[in-house]
Design a protein around this motif. Sequence first.
Motif, PDB file in Angstrom:
ATOM      1  N   ALA A  82      -1.029 -55.679 -23.376  1.00  0.00           N
ATOM      2  CA  ALA A  82      -0.771 -55.182 -24.085  1.00  0.00           C
ATOM      3  C   ALA A  82      -0.441 -54.141 -25.118  1.00  0.00           C
ATOM      4  CB  ALA A  82      -1.035 -56.478 -24.987  1.00  0.00           C
ATOM      5  N   ARG A  84      -1.941 -51.967 -23.501  1.00  0.00           N
ATOM      6  CA  ARG A  84      -0.753 -50.900 -21.749  1.00  0.00           C
ATOM      7  C   ARG A  84       0.311 -50.188 -22.864  1.00  0.00           C
ATOM      8  NH1 ARG A  84      -2.007 -52.585 -18.064  1.00  0.00           N
ATOM      9  NH2 ARG A  84      -0.725 -53.274 -16.981  1.00  0.00           N
ATOM     10  N   ALA A  85       0.742 -51.070 -23.337  1.00  0.00           N
ATOM     11  CA  ALA A  85       1.788 -50.871 -23.781  1.00  0.00           C
ATOM     12  C   ALA A  85       1.647 -49.559 -25.384  1.00  0.00           C
ATOM     13  CB  ALA A  85       3.562 -52.271 -24.422  1.00  0.00           C
ATOM     14  N   LEU A  97      11.427 -44.464 -11.629  1.00  0.00           N
ATOM     15  CA  LEU A  97      12.426 -44.746 -12.868  1.00  0.00           C
ATOM     16  C   LEU A  97      12.654 -45.942 -11.911  1.00  0.00           C
ATOM     17  CD1 LEU A  97      14.851 -41.820 -13.843  1.00  0.00           C
ATOM     18  CD2 LEU A  97      13.007 -43.167 -14.958  1.00  0.00           C
ATOM     19  N   LEU A  98      13.662 -46.882 -12.466  1.00  0.00           N
ATOM     20  CA  LEU A  98      14.074 -48.067 -12.459  1.00  0.00           C
ATOM     21  C   LEU A  98      15.791 -47.625 -12.129  1.00  0.00           C
ATOM     22  CD1 LEU A  98      12.897 -50.996 -14.295  1.00  0.00           C
ATOM     23  CD2 LEU A  98      12.333 -49.913 -11.673  1.00  0.00           C
ATOM     24  N   TYR A 101      19.699 -48.678 -13.832  1.00  0.00           N
ATOM     25  CA  TYR A 101      19.446 -48.446 -15.165  1.00  0.00           C
ATOM     26  C   TYR A 101      19.523 -46.936 -15.426  1.00  0.00           C
ATOM     27  CZ  TYR A 101      17.238 -53.178 -15.149  1.00  0.00           C
ATOM     28  OH  TYR A 101      17.047 -54.028 -15.311  1.00  0.00           O
ATOM     29  N   GLU A 105      18.757 -46.083 -20.886  1.00  0.00           N
ATOM     30  CA  GLU A 105      18.147 -47.637 -20.439  1.00  0.00           C
ATOM     31  C   GLU A 105      17.129 -47.474 -19.900  1.00  0.00           C
ATOM     32  OE1 GLU A 105      21.638 -50.155 -19.960  1.00  0.00           O
ATOM     33  OE2 GLU A 105      21.122 -49.541 -18.246  1.00  0.00           O
ATOM     34  N   GLU A 108      14.733 -46.768 -22.862  1.00  0.00           N
ATOM     35  CA  GLU A 108      14.342 -47.852 -23.592  1.00  0.00           C
ATOM     36  C   GLU A 108      13.741 -49.662 -23.244  1.00  0.00           C
ATOM     37  OE1 GLU A 108      18.654 -48.029 -25.892  1.00  0.00           O
ATOM     38  OE2 GLU A 108      18.635 -49.561 -24.263  1.00  0.00           O
ATOM     39  N   LEU A 109      13.331 -48.663 -21.622  1.00  0.00           N
ATOM     40  CA  LEU A 109      12.992 -50.294 -21.286  1.00  0.00           C
ATOM     41  C   LEU A 109      11.438 -50.020 -21.290  1.00  0.00           C
ATOM     42  CD1 LEU A 109      13.515 -50.777 -17.756  1.00  0.00           C
ATOM     43  CD2 LEU A 109      13.595 -52.418 -19.053  1.00  0.00           C
ATOM     44  N   GLY A 110      10.109 -48.560 -21.413  1.00  0.00           N
ATOM     45  CA  GLY A 110       9.504 -47.712 -21.833  1.00  0.00           C
ATOM     46  C   GLY A 110       8.576 -48.953 -23.017  1.00  0.00           C
ATOM     47  N   SER A 112      11.089 -51.673 -24.840  1.00  0.00           N
ATOM     48  CA  SER A 112      10.722 -53.657 -24.039  1.00  0.00           C
ATOM     49  C   SER A 112       9.598 -53.821 -24.732  1.00  0.00           C
ATOM     50  CB  SER A 112      11.103 -53.478 -23.099  1.00  0.00           C
ATOM     51  OG  SER A 112      12.775 -53.268 -23.227  1.00  0.00           O
ATOM     52  N   PHE A 113       8.279 -53.150 -24.269  1.00  0.00           N
ATOM     53  CA  PHE A 113       7.510 -54.468 -23.730  1.00  0.00           C
ATOM     54  C   PHE A 113       5.534 -53.895 -25.288  1.00  0.00           C
ATOM     55  CE2 PHE A 113       9.211 -54.045 -19.657  1.00  0.00           C
ATOM     56  CZ  PHE A 113       9.752 -55.000 -19.350  1.00  0.00           C
ATOM     57  N   VAL A 117      12.872 -51.902 -29.076  1.00  0.00           N
ATOM     58  CA  VAL A 117      14.060 -50.485 -28.291  1.00  0.00           C
ATOM     59  C   VAL A 117      14.613 -50.302 -30.040  1.00  0.00           C
ATOM     60  CG1 VAL A 117      16.067 -51.230 -27.599  1.00  0.00           C
ATOM     61  CG2 VAL A 117      14.859 -52.264 -26.119  1.00  0.00           C
ATOM     62  N   ARG A 154      10.362 -41.394 -21.034  1.00  0.00           N
ATOM     63  CA  ARG A 154       9.911 -42.667 -21.587  1.00  0.00           C
ATOM     64  C   ARG A 154       8.545 -43.382 -21.630  1.00  0.00           C
ATOM     65  NH1 ARG A 154      10.606 -46.049 -15.927  1.00  0.00           N
ATOM     66  NH2 ARG A 154       8.614 -44.489 -15.516  1.00  0.00           N
TER      67      ARG A 154
ATOM     68  N   MET B   1      14.774 -53.613 -24.517  1.00  0.00           N
ATOM     69  CA  MET B   1      15.366 -54.913 -23.328  1.00  0.00           C
ATOM     70  C   MET B   1      14.158 -56.028 -23.568  1.00  0.00           C
ATOM     71  SD  MET B   1      16.927 -53.409 -20.086  1.00  0.00           S
ATOM     72  CE  MET B   1      18.250 -51.838 -20.870  1.00  0.00           C
ATOM     73  N   ARG B   9      20.787 -57.797 -15.258  1.00  0.00           N
ATOM     74  CA  ARG B   9      20.863 -56.745 -14.660  1.00  0.00           C
ATOM     75  C   ARG B   9      20.384 -57.211 -12.979  1.00  0.00           C
ATOM     76  NH1 ARG B   9      21.655 -52.139 -16.404  1.00  0.00           N
ATOM     77  NH2 ARG B   9      22.447 -52.824 -18.403  1.00  0.00           N
ATOM     78  N   ARG B 302       7.522 -52.134  -6.064  1.00  0.00           N
ATOM     79  CA  ARG B 302       7.801 -51.229  -7.399  1.00  0.00           C
ATOM     80  C   ARG B 302       7.811 -50.696  -8.296  1.00  0.00           C
ATOM     81  NH1 ARG B 302      10.379 -46.200  -8.744  1.00  0.00           N
ATOM     82  NH2 ARG B 302      12.287 -47.884  -8.111  1.00  0.00           N
ATOM     83  N   ASP B 303       9.458 -51.880  -8.687  1.00  0.00           N
ATOM     84  CA  ASP B 303      10.459 -51.949  -9.389  1.00  0.00           C
ATOM     85  C   ASP B 303       9.516 -53.306 -10.844  1.00  0.00           C
ATOM     86  OD1 ASP B 303      11.630 -50.553  -8.917  1.00  0.00           O
ATOM     87  OD2 ASP B 303      13.558 -52.004  -9.388  1.00  0.00           O
ATOM     88  N   ALA B 309       3.070 -51.335 -15.119  1.00  0.00           N
ATOM     89  CA  ALA B 309       2.642 -50.246 -15.352  1.00  0.00           C
ATOM     90  C   ALA B 309       3.450 -50.285 -17.027  1.00  0.00           C
ATOM     91  CB  ALA B 309       2.876 -49.093 -14.750  1.00  0.00           C
ATOM     92  N   LEU B 310       4.218 -50.008 -17.886  1.00  0.00           N
ATOM     93  CA  LEU B 310       5.117 -49.988 -18.923  1.00  0.00           C
ATOM     94  C   LEU B 310       4.589 -51.272 -19.470  1.00  0.00           C
ATOM     95  CD1 LEU B 310       8.957 -49.014 -18.515  1.00  0.00           C
ATOM     96  CD2 LEU B 310       7.372 -48.207 -18.411  1.00  0.00           C
ATOM     97  N   GLY B 311       3.756 -52.215 -19.225  1.00  0.00           N
ATOM     98  CA  GLY B 311       3.359 -53.406 -20.125  1.00  0.00           C
ATOM     99  C   GLY B 311       3.605 -54.564 -20.227  1.00  0.00           C
ATOM    100  N   ALA B 312       4.774 -54.678 -19.316  1.00  0.00           N
ATOM    101  CA  ALA B 312       5.321 -55.839 -19.186  1.00  0.00           C
ATOM    102  C   ALA B 312       4.267 -56.805 -18.451  1.00  0.00           C
ATOM    103  CB  ALA B 312       6.570 -56.196 -18.325  1.00  0.00           C
ATOM    104  N   LYS B 313       3.538 -58.061 -18.923  1.00  0.00           N
ATOM    105  CA  LYS B 313       2.381 -58.818 -18.860  1.00  0.00           C
ATOM    106  C   LYS B 313       2.810 -59.762 -17.578  1.00  0.00           C
ATOM    107  CE  LYS B 313       1.270 -60.639 -23.124  1.00  0.00           C
ATOM    108  NZ  LYS B 313       2.066 -58.772 -23.923  1.00  0.00           N
TER     109      LYS B 313
END
Lengths: 230, 400
Positions: A82, A84-85, A97-98, A101, A105, A108-110, A112-113, A117, A154, B1, B9, B302-303, B309-313
């Motif tokens: 949390a 980090r986000a 990048l994913l 997407y 997007e 926006e993923l950046g 999301s957490f 958004v 992002r 998202m 997705r 990787r995804d 890394a973006l903060g997802a638990k």
Amino acid sequence: MSLLSIKGLVKRYPSDSGAQIDVVRIPSLLVEPGEQILLQGESGSGKSTLLNLIAGIVVADEGEIVLSGENICALSESERDAHRARSLGYVFQNFNLLNGYTSLENVELGMSFGSGVDRSYAKNLLDRVGLGNRQSYRPEQLSQGQKQRVAVARALANRPKLVLADEPTGNLDPTNAKLSLELIQSLCSENGAALILVSHDPGLDDKFERTLELAELNQAGMAGAEGRSA
Amino acid sequence: MRAYEIAFRGICQRRVSSLITIGAVALACSMLMLVWAFKKEAERSFAGANGGFDAVLGPRGSKLQIVLNGLYHLDESPGLMKWDDYEQIARFPAIEAAYPIAVGDNYRGYRLVGTVPEYLQNHYYIDSKQFELQPGGELFADESMLAVAGSLVARRLGIGVGDTFQPYHGLIFNENAIHEEVYTVSGVLEPTGTPADRVIWIPIRGIQTMSGHNPAAASDISAVLLKFKQGANMAGFQLDMLYNKQGNRLTLAWPANRTIIQFFDKISWIDKALQAMAALVAVVAGGSILAILYNAMNERRRDIAVLRALGAKKMTVFSISLLEAMGMTFAGVVAGFAVYAVFGFAVGEVVQRETGVALNPFSGNAAMIWAPVGMLGIGFLSGLVPSIKAYKTEVSKNLL
């Protein structure tokens, strides 16, 4: 008060023989709000490990990392996620990048957490990195330089206090590398975010307020970092 | 998202393998529902389509054959019985109604059943329902050359009041075996949802004396349909004793329902085999979900690391993976209902065409609950392994 304060930080990994060896041993490091630091070092010097420690992806064995008044080392994994986000932006050498997407997007993923958004802000960020007309493009439709610009957008999506950039220009040609670096620095300045940029490119010294040699900062030294990627 | 959007997705990104998995789930779910529904519905409908009769008296032979021939107008008669036998049982005090029938001819594959007009006039084929003629129709008289067509026959052959036809000999249509008699359709029955819909009714004397039939059997019949008086509980036992135990010329199929239920019991191995097949498909579908997500997890480490890394638990990436499994399963279950609807309708039509018994696979049954729930359970279990793998993905090792 410093934005980031590192004290007595130690990270060990087991060697091939099974013995624990120090990879990172940093007695002290302070980063002020909005400060831009270049962290230089050879491959294997523990640069990426240090960034991962600051990001809370890797847990320190000793010491403390206080970011925005919170000791990351004392947080649970979920709290570190949390944190980090909320407080950090991360720019990778390979952009990360994913696929599947769009540029928008991915930005926006950046969010999301973290802060949630905010599409208009995501669009605004893409405008600012010069990709306002590439919002619906997927990574495979973008050049390397454009991918890195999306990655920068992002990283700033959650309005972080600190941006960590790990060799962000490593995969770019000189022209794009120069543009990307300028972009990262200017956007961090605009957003009031501090920047720690890791690079082994010696030609970047004059572009940063402060340059740190990891060989001097990290007392674990090269010997302790054997076998680790950085 | 949100997590479900990321999961959706992911499903879309692996379009082909996701569609195959959804198809497998749909197949398994629909098969389970179809097998179960048709077993139950067939038992209910066939047992209920006894035409309002308690028993059937026929020539010595198999009870099932007598019931199938007499009540369901399927199979052949095991032989012939004398008119006197009909008159004798009709006089039995416990019998409320006895109707003789004779079979042996067809018109373009649809069976001609000879009977007395009272059957179509007075009999209640279900508790309070009598046969009704469509407007403009009338019943035949005993010695007439008139016919009443069942609703299904009339629809299939496009015949109506005033049309004429010549019967064909035998129960299977052979255009070279045409009889010379000409019958006129005097009426068409309203649909009953019973085997009566798929036969053409003519006077019993018509079958008995049809040209080419053995004159020596001109008074013989195929069976007698019996309705017991209310409260005549012992009648069945008495007649069973009289015809089945003491006699050796005739067979009483009583109770008529039980004969059909026993028949379904005998062929229960078929639906057990089908259920086993459906269960196997369900397991394969589960395995498919597991394999797809597990392989995808290898490709997507990787995804996952990037998301972390973006903060997802950890629980977030676990949920995304599990939602993908559940999403595919749910889509498969929904598709399964669509497959069920299409096949249910088609099978129902075929059964009605072949037997006249109306099946309603949409009447609701337990399989419509346990099959989807079971499939969702399989999807959940199959999604657990790759989700745990996602949960355990080490960020630092997978961030390139």
